[in-house]
Design a protein around this motif. Structure first.
Motif, PDB file in Angstrom:
ATOM      1  N   UNK A 260       0.815  -1.208   0.000  1.00 16.40           N
ATOM      2  CA  UNK A 260       0.000   0.000   0.000  1.00 16.40           C
ATOM      3  C   UNK A 260       0.853   1.265   0.000  1.00 16.40           C
ATOM      4  N   UNK A 261       2.159   1.124   0.202  1.00 18.65           N
ATOM      5  CA  UNK A 261       3.052   2.283   0.200  1.00 18.65           C
ATOM      6  C   UNK A 261       3.541   2.649  -1.197  1.00 18.65           C
ATOM      7  N   UNK A 262       3.121   1.918  -2.215  1.00 16.11           N
ATOM      8  CA  UNK A 262       3.564   2.239  -3.571  1.00 16.11           C
ATOM      9  C   UNK A 262       3.079   3.621  -3.993  1.00 16.11           C
ATOM     10  N   UNK A 263       3.787   4.231  -4.907  1.00 13.18           N
ATOM     11  CA  UNK A 263       3.457   5.584  -5.357  1.00 13.18           C
ATOM     12  C   UNK A 263       2.831   5.617  -6.742  1.00 13.18           C
ATOM     13  N   UNK A 264       2.759   4.486  -7.420  1.00  4.09           N
ATOM     14  CA  UNK A 264       2.164   4.437  -8.755  1.00  4.09           C
ATOM     15  C   UNK A 264       0.750   3.910  -8.646  1.00  4.09           C
ATOM     16  N   UNK A 265      -0.229   4.753  -8.979  1.00  2.66           N
ATOM     17  CA  UNK A 265      -1.633   4.416  -8.776  1.00  2.66           C
ATOM     18  C   UNK A 265      -2.405   4.606 -10.071  1.00  2.66           C
ATOM     19  N   UNK A 266      -3.144   3.586 -10.469  1.00  2.00           N
ATOM     20  CA  UNK A 266      -4.111   3.693 -11.565  1.00  2.00           C
ATOM     21  C   UNK A 266      -5.447   3.954 -10.897  1.00  2.00           C
ATOM     22  N   UNK A 267      -5.885   5.210 -10.947  1.00  2.00           N
ATOM     23  CA  UNK A 267      -7.047   5.617 -10.145  1.00  2.00           C
ATOM     24  C   UNK A 267      -8.309   5.712 -10.989  1.00  2.00           C
ATOM     25  N   UNK A 268      -9.365   6.161 -10.349  1.00  2.00           N
ATOM     26  CA  UNK A 268     -10.682   6.226 -10.974  1.00  2.00           C
ATOM     27  C   UNK A 268     -11.640   5.386 -10.167  1.00  2.00           C
ATOM     28  N   UNK A 269     -12.875   5.804 -10.084  1.00  2.00           N
ATOM     29  CA  UNK A 269     -13.813   5.147  -9.185  1.00  2.00           C
ATOM     30  C   UNK A 269     -14.814   4.248  -9.906  1.00  2.00           C
ATOM     31  N   UNK A 270     -14.625   4.012 -11.196  1.00  2.00           N
ATOM     32  CA  UNK A 270     -15.540   3.126 -11.909  1.00  2.00           C
ATOM     33  C   UNK A 270     -15.170   1.677 -11.623  1.00  2.00           C
ATOM     34  N   UNK A 271     -16.031   0.781 -12.053  1.00  2.00           N
ATOM     35  CA  UNK A 271     -15.761  -0.636 -11.908  1.00  2.00           C
ATOM     36  C   UNK A 271     -14.542  -0.996 -12.749  1.00  2.00           C
ATOM     37  N   UNK A 272     -13.885  -2.078 -12.399  1.00  2.00           N
ATOM     38  CA  UNK A 272     -12.705  -2.530 -13.128  1.00  2.00           C
ATOM     39  C   UNK A 272     -13.018  -2.697 -14.610  1.00  2.00           C
ATOM     40  N   UNK A 273     -12.124  -2.218 -15.469  1.00  2.00           N
ATOM     41  CA  UNK A 273     -12.313  -2.306 -16.912  1.00  2.00           C
ATOM     42  C   UNK A 273     -11.061  -2.870 -17.577  1.00  2.00           C
ATOM     43  N   UNK A 274     -11.224  -3.237 -18.806  1.00  2.00           N
ATOM     44  CA  UNK A 274     -10.099  -3.737 -19.609  1.00  2.00           C
ATOM     45  C   UNK A 274      -8.992  -2.699 -19.688  1.00  2.00           C
TER      46      UNK A 274
ATOM     47  N   UNK B 175       8.147 -10.342   9.176  1.00  2.00           N
ATOM     48  CA  UNK B 175       7.900  -8.963   8.769  1.00  2.00           C
ATOM     49  C   UNK B 175       8.064  -8.803   7.275  1.00  2.00           C
ATOM     50  N   UNK B 176       7.376  -7.817   6.725  1.00  2.00           N
ATOM     51  CA  UNK B 176       7.418  -7.548   5.288  1.00  2.00           C
ATOM     52  C   UNK B 176       8.026  -6.176   5.032  1.00  2.00           C
ATOM     53  N   UNK B 177       8.581  -5.995   3.849  1.00  2.00           N
ATOM     54  CA  UNK B 177       9.132  -4.695   3.469  1.00  2.00           C
ATOM     55  C   UNK B 177       8.989  -4.504   1.965  1.00  2.00           C
ATOM     56  N   UNK B 178       8.915  -3.242   1.566  1.00  2.00           N
ATOM     57  CA  UNK B 178       8.844  -2.876   0.159  1.00  2.00           C
ATOM     58  C   UNK B 178      10.270  -2.644  -0.332  1.00  2.00           C
ATOM     59  N   UNK B 179      10.771  -3.543  -1.158  1.00  2.00           N
ATOM     60  CA  UNK B 179      12.156  -3.463  -1.627  1.00  2.00           C
ATOM     61  C   UNK B 179      12.292  -2.483  -2.777  1.00  2.00           C
ATOM     62  N   UNK B 180      11.378  -2.536  -3.720  1.00  2.00           N
ATOM     63  CA  UNK B 180      11.458  -1.663  -4.891  1.00  2.00           C
ATOM     64  C   UNK B 180      10.069  -1.148  -5.229  1.00  2.00           C
ATOM     65  N   UNK B 181       9.839   0.132  -4.970  1.00  2.00           N
ATOM     66  CA  UNK B 181       8.525   0.734  -5.172  1.00  2.00           C
ATOM     67  C   UNK B 181       8.100   0.683  -6.633  1.00  2.00           C
ATOM     68  N   UNK B 182       9.072   0.608  -7.565  1.00  2.00           N
ATOM     69  CA  UNK B 182       8.734   0.562  -8.985  1.00  2.00           C
ATOM     70  C   UNK B 182       8.064  -0.747  -9.382  1.00  2.00           C
ATOM     71  N   UNK B 183       8.182  -1.749  -8.526  1.00  2.00           N
ATOM     72  CA  UNK B 183       7.650  -3.056  -8.879  1.00  2.00           C
ATOM     73  C   UNK B 183       6.263  -3.339  -8.351  1.00  2.00           C
ATOM     74  N   UNK B 184       5.587  -2.331  -7.791  1.00  2.00           N
ATOM     75  CA  UNK B 184       4.226  -2.514  -7.267  1.00  2.00           C
ATOM     76  C   UNK B 184       3.329  -1.414  -7.833  1.00  2.00           C
ATOM     77  N   UNK B 185       2.247  -1.802  -8.469  1.00  2.00           N
ATOM     78  CA  UNK B 185       1.278  -0.863  -9.042  1.00  2.00           C
ATOM     79  C   UNK B 185      -0.060  -1.045  -8.338  1.00  2.00           C
ATOM     80  N   UNK B 186      -0.615   0.062  -7.880  1.00  2.00           N
ATOM     81  CA  UNK B 186      -1.925   0.021  -7.230  1.00  2.00           C
ATOM     82  C   UNK B 186      -3.008   0.325  -8.253  1.00  2.00           C
ATOM     83  N   UNK B 187      -4.074  -0.443  -8.222  1.00  2.00           N
ATOM     84  CA  UNK B 187      -5.204  -0.290  -9.144  1.00  2.00           C
ATOM     85  C   UNK B 187      -6.460  -0.056  -8.314  1.00  2.00           C
ATOM     86  N   UNK B 188      -7.042   1.125  -8.419  1.00  2.00           N
ATOM     87  CA  UNK B 188      -8.223   1.463  -7.644  1.00  2.00           C
ATOM     88  C   UNK B 188      -9.493   1.304  -8.495  1.00  2.00           C
TER      89      UNK B 188
END
Length: 266
Positions: A111-125, A244-257
């Motif tokens: 959840x600490x990633x900085x790359x976010x695909x945002x928008x509040x609609x339902x998941x789309x292609x 315990x968990x840690x985020x090693x490389x923030x570039x490797x995690x993408x958040x999809x809202x």
């Protein structure tokens, strides 16, 4: 039989994510580090000249371990009144609870990633395509170790996308035969997960990530201990772990809202 005699509350049975991330077992102490090595740059050199070192960055990523316990008492006389193995029931619940805790630790650092695909609609292609595009743009290797996590609603919405559901695109793991299968599409192994975080309102957070971008360190894997407590006239069934968990490389995690309450397209 056992199934007819007892019903354990519906729950995720253990961890689904530990097998998808970078692991470091047998850690001594309360902290450890995962090493992150930067990119190298190729250069030329004159004949008989010296090769210029790449001088790659070496960035240690600290990981803090925490101790967790899941235990409960099983009264001796309660066992005498039932025909179920109550100790095994409690043991299962404890092991599953710690597995879910490990997933929660992993999702918290995702959840600490900085790359976010945002928008509040339902998941789309297009949202899924943009999510994978971000992995590609960050030079995340497409080496079979890309993973995707969707809420049950997002998973159902994804199954309305013909390319996601069609065996011509994803192979023969037909979606309506077994809805729990991991489905590989666009080089990402997608799966459902019921523990994904959310933001204010109805927005849920899904993720796509590379397994080496997240680290999980274990000081002690899940172990069980059952002992008799005469003062309570009961067995205490306990499970414990340290991790315990840690985020090693923030570039490797993408958040999809997406909106987890929106209607699924018909």
């Amino acid at each position: 039989d056992y199934v007819a005699d007892v019903h354990e509350a519906f729950q995720q049975r253990g961890s689904r994510l530990l097998a998808t991330v970078r692991r470091k077992p047998n850690v001594k102490g309360s902290t450890t580090t995962f090493q992150k090595v930067g990119k190298g740059t190729a250069t030329t050199k004159a004949r008989h000249g010296k090769v210029t070192p790449m001088n790659q960055d070496h960035t240690p990523v600290s990981c803090t371990l925490a101790d967790f316990y899941a235990g409960d008492y099983v009264d001796k006389l309660d066992e005498a009144k039932t025909n179920i193995d109550e100790r095994m029931t409690v043991a299962n619940a404890g092991a599953w609870a710690l597995g879910r805790k490990a997933d929660n630790q992993i999702l918290t650092v995702m959840d600490a990633t900085t790359t976010v695909v945002s928008g509040h609609a339902i998941l789309t292609r297009n949202k899924l395509l943009e999510t994978v595009e971000n992995l590609d743009s960050n030079d995340v290797p497409d080496d079979g170790n890309r993973w995707g996590l969707l809420t049950p609603r997002a998973w159902s919405a994804a199954l309305t996308i013909s390319e996601f559901a069609n065996g011509d695109y994803v192979g023969d793991d037909l979606p309506f035969r077994n809805r729990n299968l991991v489905r590989e599409w666009l080089g990402v192994k997608w799966m459902k997960h019921t523990g994904l975080p959310g933001v204010a309102g109805a927005t849920a957070k899904c993720f796509a990530y590379h397994g080496s971008a997240i680290g999980y360190a274990s000081g002690a894997d899940i172990t069980a201990d059952i002992w008799w407590n005469g003062e309570r006239a009961a067995h205490f069934v306990n499970h414990m772990m340290s991790g315990g968990a840690c985020l090693i490389d923030v570039q490797g995690v993408i958040e999809l809202q997406h909106d987890d309450t929106a209607a699924i397209p018909s």
